[in-house]
Design a protein around this motif. Structure first.
Motif, PDB file in Angstrom:
ATOM      1  N   ASP A 118      -7.836  -4.525   2.084  1.00  0.00           N
ATOM      2  CA  ASP A 118      -7.483  -3.105   2.126  1.00  0.00           C
ATOM      3  C   ASP A 118      -7.420  -2.517   0.721  1.00  0.00           C
ATOM      4  N   THR A 119      -7.810  -1.248   0.604  1.00  0.00           N
ATOM      5  CA  THR A 119      -7.538  -0.478  -0.612  1.00  0.00           C
ATOM      6  C   THR A 119      -7.007   0.891  -0.213  1.00  0.00           C
ATOM      7  N   PHE A 120      -6.143   1.432  -1.046  1.00  0.00           N
ATOM      8  CA  PHE A 120      -5.500   2.717  -0.765  1.00  0.00           C
ATOM      9  C   PHE A 120      -4.899   3.203  -2.081  1.00  0.00           C
ATOM     10  N   ALA A 121      -5.360   4.348  -2.562  1.00  0.00           N
ATOM     11  CA  ALA A 121      -4.958   4.845  -3.881  1.00  0.00           C
ATOM     12  C   ALA A 121      -3.750   5.767  -3.800  1.00  0.00           C
ATOM     13  N   ASP A 122      -2.723   5.446  -4.570  1.00  0.00           N
ATOM     14  CA  ASP A 122      -1.654   6.398  -4.864  1.00  0.00           C
ATOM     15  C   ASP A 122      -2.152   7.242  -6.034  1.00  0.00           C
ATOM     16  N   ILE A 123      -2.397   8.533  -5.814  1.00  0.00           N
ATOM     17  CA  ILE A 123      -2.956   9.391  -6.853  1.00  0.00           C
ATOM     18  C   ILE A 123      -1.915  10.354  -7.421  1.00  0.00           C
ATOM     19  N   SER A 124      -0.637  10.044  -7.216  1.00  0.00           N
ATOM     20  CA  SER A 124       0.404  10.978  -7.633  1.00  0.00           C
ATOM     21  C   SER A 124       0.397  11.238  -9.139  1.00  0.00           C
ATOM     22  N   ALA A 125       0.063  10.226  -9.945  1.00  0.00           N
ATOM     23  CA  ALA A 125       0.097  10.409 -11.403  1.00  0.00           C
ATOM     24  C   ALA A 125      -0.998  11.365 -11.868  1.00  0.00           C
ATOM     25  N   ILE A 126      -2.237  11.173 -11.402  1.00  0.00           N
ATOM     26  CA  ILE A 126      -3.324  12.056 -11.837  1.00  0.00           C
ATOM     27  C   ILE A 126      -3.179  13.450 -11.223  1.00  0.00           C
ATOM     28  N   GLU A 127      -2.579  13.513 -10.056  1.00  0.00           N
ATOM     29  CA  GLU A 127      -2.300  14.820  -9.450  1.00  0.00           C
ATOM     30  C   GLU A 127      -1.263  15.573 -10.274  1.00  0.00           C
ATOM     31  N   ARG A 128      -0.234  14.881 -10.688  1.00  0.00           N
ATOM     32  CA  ARG A 128       0.830  15.495 -11.489  1.00  0.00           C
ATOM     33  C   ARG A 128       0.319  15.935 -12.863  1.00  0.00           C
ATOM     34  N   ASP A 129      -0.412  15.063 -13.527  1.00  0.00           N
ATOM     35  CA  ASP A 129      -0.802  15.331 -14.916  1.00  0.00           C
ATOM     36  C   ASP A 129      -2.030  16.219 -15.050  1.00  0.00           C
ATOM     37  N   LEU A 130      -2.982  16.087 -14.136  1.00  0.00           N
ATOM     38  CA  LEU A 130      -4.265  16.768 -14.284  1.00  0.00           C
ATOM     39  C   LEU A 130      -4.599  17.717 -13.141  1.00  0.00           C
ATOM     40  N   GLY A 131      -3.724  17.790 -12.141  1.00  0.00           N
ATOM     41  CA  GLY A 131      -3.996  18.667 -11.002  1.00  0.00           C
ATOM     42  C   GLY A 131      -5.103  18.167 -10.104  1.00  0.00           C
ATOM     43  N   ARG A 151     -10.759   0.956   3.510  1.00  0.00           N
ATOM     44  CA  ARG A 151     -11.139   1.367   2.173  1.00  0.00           C
ATOM     45  C   ARG A 151     -10.759   2.825   1.931  1.00  0.00           C
ATOM     46  N   ASP A 152     -10.415   3.107   0.680  1.00  0.00           N
ATOM     47  CA  ASP A 152     -10.170   4.484   0.249  1.00  0.00           C
ATOM     48  C   ASP A 152     -11.512   5.041  -0.234  1.00  0.00           C
ATOM     49  N   PHE A 153     -12.314   5.553   0.698  1.00  0.00           N
ATOM     50  CA  PHE A 153     -13.648   6.056   0.372  1.00  0.00           C
ATOM     51  C   PHE A 153     -13.532   7.399  -0.345  1.00  0.00           C
ATOM     52  N   THR A 154     -14.136   7.499  -1.532  1.00  0.00           N
ATOM     53  CA  THR A 154     -13.976   8.693  -2.358  1.00  0.00           C
ATOM     54  C   THR A 154     -15.333   9.314  -2.645  1.00  0.00           C
ATOM     55  N   TYR A 155     -15.480  10.576  -2.286  1.00  0.00           N
ATOM     56  CA  TYR A 155     -16.761  11.264  -2.440  1.00  0.00           C
ATOM     57  C   TYR A 155     -17.046  11.531  -3.913  1.00  0.00           C
ATOM     58  N   ILE A 156     -18.307  11.447  -4.292  1.00  0.00           N
ATOM     59  CA  ILE A 156     -18.706  11.526  -5.679  1.00  0.00           C
ATOM     60  C   ILE A 156     -18.232  12.816  -6.362  1.00  0.00           C
ATOM     61  N   ASP A 157     -18.276  13.954  -5.674  1.00  0.00           N
ATOM     62  CA  ASP A 157     -17.857  15.204  -6.302  1.00  0.00           C
ATOM     63  C   ASP A 157     -16.390  15.160  -6.701  1.00  0.00           C
ATOM     64  N   ASP A 158     -15.555  14.502  -5.896  1.00  0.00           N
ATOM     65  CA  ASP A 158     -14.140  14.383  -6.235  1.00  0.00           C
ATOM     66  C   ASP A 158     -13.946  13.464  -7.428  1.00  0.00           C
ATOM     67  N   ILE A 159     -14.715  12.377  -7.488  1.00  0.00           N
ATOM     68  CA  ILE A 159     -14.644  11.478  -8.640  1.00  0.00           C
ATOM     69  C   ILE A 159     -15.039  12.209  -9.918  1.00  0.00           C
ATOM     70  N   VAL A 160     -16.129  12.947  -9.868  1.00  0.00           N
ATOM     71  CA  VAL A 160     -16.604  13.671 -11.047  1.00  0.00           C
ATOM     72  C   VAL A 160     -15.575  14.697 -11.504  1.00  0.00           C
ATOM     73  N   ALA A 161     -14.977  15.402 -10.566  1.00  0.00           N
ATOM     74  CA  ALA A 161     -13.953  16.385 -10.928  1.00  0.00           C
ATOM     75  C   ALA A 161     -12.789  15.719 -11.658  1.00  0.00           C
ATOM     76  N   GLY A 162     -12.401  14.531 -11.214  1.00  0.00           N
ATOM     77  CA  GLY A 162     -11.322  13.810 -11.880  1.00  0.00           C
ATOM     78  C   GLY A 162     -11.704  13.337 -13.269  1.00  0.00           C
ATOM     79  N   ILE A 163     -12.937  12.854 -13.424  1.00  0.00           N
ATOM     80  CA  ILE A 163     -13.394  12.391 -14.735  1.00  0.00           C
ATOM     81  C   ILE A 163     -13.419  13.544 -15.728  1.00  0.00           C
ATOM     82  N   LEU A 211       0.830  -1.198   0.000  1.00  0.00           N
ATOM     83  CA  LEU A 211       0.000   0.000   0.000  1.00  0.00           C
ATOM     84  C   LEU A 211       0.868   1.253   0.000  1.00  0.00           C
ATOM     85  N   PRO A 212       0.395   2.333  -0.650  1.00  0.00           N
ATOM     86  CA  PRO A 212      -0.830   2.418  -1.446  1.00  0.00           C
ATOM     87  C   PRO A 212      -0.667   1.729  -2.802  1.00  0.00           C
TER      88      PRO A 212
END
Length: 333
Positions: A296-309, A219-231, A140-141
């Motif tokens: 367990d789940t745990f997201a490393d989001i470094s790539a989408i943070e780097r590329d898409l903010g 679990r890496d619980f992710t709120y819908i508004d954050d998911i939509v912003a990423g999509i 993990l992550p």
């Protein structure tokens, strides 16, 4: 103003992606087969909400993405640019008893969207993958670079297969694509088969809740508004294709990202927050781990943070009460 095809538009995530695109001025063509995996009334209410808010800028068609004749026939007369492909047969546990539903919806359906995008010359296909592809990974992550060739459920296997098919189409036809591995999405308009809804309804109705693996799960619980912003961020930034070559072959216009909250929360903490929002305690029925599930789940989001903010902003302390408030209003509880 763009016109976007959104598959699974009557679903939890699809409805709210459509809402975000419409709210910024785009047109949306939504398709969904409206199956009865969970109550169709909820799906109909989502669609009615979109139609009421956005009028003729939202057009819905009851089409099954796995039906190639319907996809090719009905959509042939419609003009749209990019595709957000969210339609799928969801649920890890359901796949144990209904495997053919996953082959049809997740494999045939994904292939049909690839073919549609290919022949249309779509500038970008964004599609839903899942954190389930990581299987029993105990490091993990979870990183996008991790091996994902040991899925623990058929659902996970179909999502990994979708990623492989997309890579092939990106290589053969230079079709720009972005695959998003979602981590435990929750929030208003959520799915009745997921823990947030199941726990909330049981607590409010005085029924026991089922807590698997004795509660020793994260679990890496992710709120819908954050998911939509990423999509939407992914949709707006298709991968470039410069035709470059590296060892082993060409670099394809196909990206994969984790999209999560970047926090792994104890299941017990989630239950505590739901209890507080409901104003009553839960009766917890402790059960063993279910087949096909992961601890367990745990997201490393470094790539989408780097590329898409991409930066999630909603902790479960905020998101859980929002869901419970919506649930009580929607169900009259």
């Amino acid at each position: 103003m763009a016109t976007i095809l959104v598959t699974g538009a009557a679903g939890f995530i699809g409805m709210q992606v459509a809402e975000a695109l419409l709210a910024r001025g785009d047109r949306v063509i939504g398709i969904d087969n409206l199956n009865d995996y969970y109550p169709v009334s909820l799906k109909s209410d989502r669609l009615a909400t979109l139609a009421e808010r956005h009028g003729d800028r939202f057009a819905f068609h009851p089409i099954d993405v796995a039906d190639d004749a319907a996809v090719d026939g009905v959509l042939a007369t419609m003009d749209f640019e990019s595709i957000v492909h969210l339609a799928a047969q969801a649920g890890v546990r359901y796949s144990l008893d209904n495997p053919r539903a996953y082959v049809r919806a997740n494999l045939a359906g994904h292939l049909n969207m690839l073919e549609l995008a290919r022949h249309r010359g779509s500038p970008h296909l964004v599609y839903a993958s899942s954190s389930s592809v990581y299987g029993g990974n105990d490091r993990l992550p979870f990183r996008v670079e991790d091996r994902v060739d040991h899925p623990l459920s058929l659902y996970a296997a179909t999502k990994k297969a979708d990623e492989l098919m997309s890579e092939t189409y990106a290589h053969l036809y230079r079709l720009p694509q972005t695959g998003l591995r979602f981590f435990t999405v929750y929030g208003p308009w959520g799915r009745p088969d997921m823990a947030m809804w199941l726990f909330t309804s049981a607590i409010l109705e005085g029924r026991p809740i089922k807590v698997f693996n004795g509660g020793a799960m994260r679990r890496d619980f992710t709120y819908i508004d954050d998911i939509v912003a990423g999509i939407v961020a992914a949709l707006d930034h298709p991968p470039a294709d410069d035709g470059s070559v590296k060892a082993g072959g060409s670099v394809t216009p196909h990206r994969l990202y984790n999209i999560g909250n970047n926090r792994s929360e104890q299941l017990g903490r989630l239950i505590d927050l739901i209890e507080a929002a409901c104003g009553r305690p839960a009766e917890r029925q402790m059960l063993p781990m279910q087949d096909g599930d992961v601890k367990d789940t745990f997201a490393d989001i470094s790539a989408i943070e780097r590329d898409l903010g991409y930066r999630p902003t909603t902790a479960i302390d905020v998101g859980v009460p929002r869901f419970v408030e919506w649930y009580r209003g929607y169900t009259g509880s």
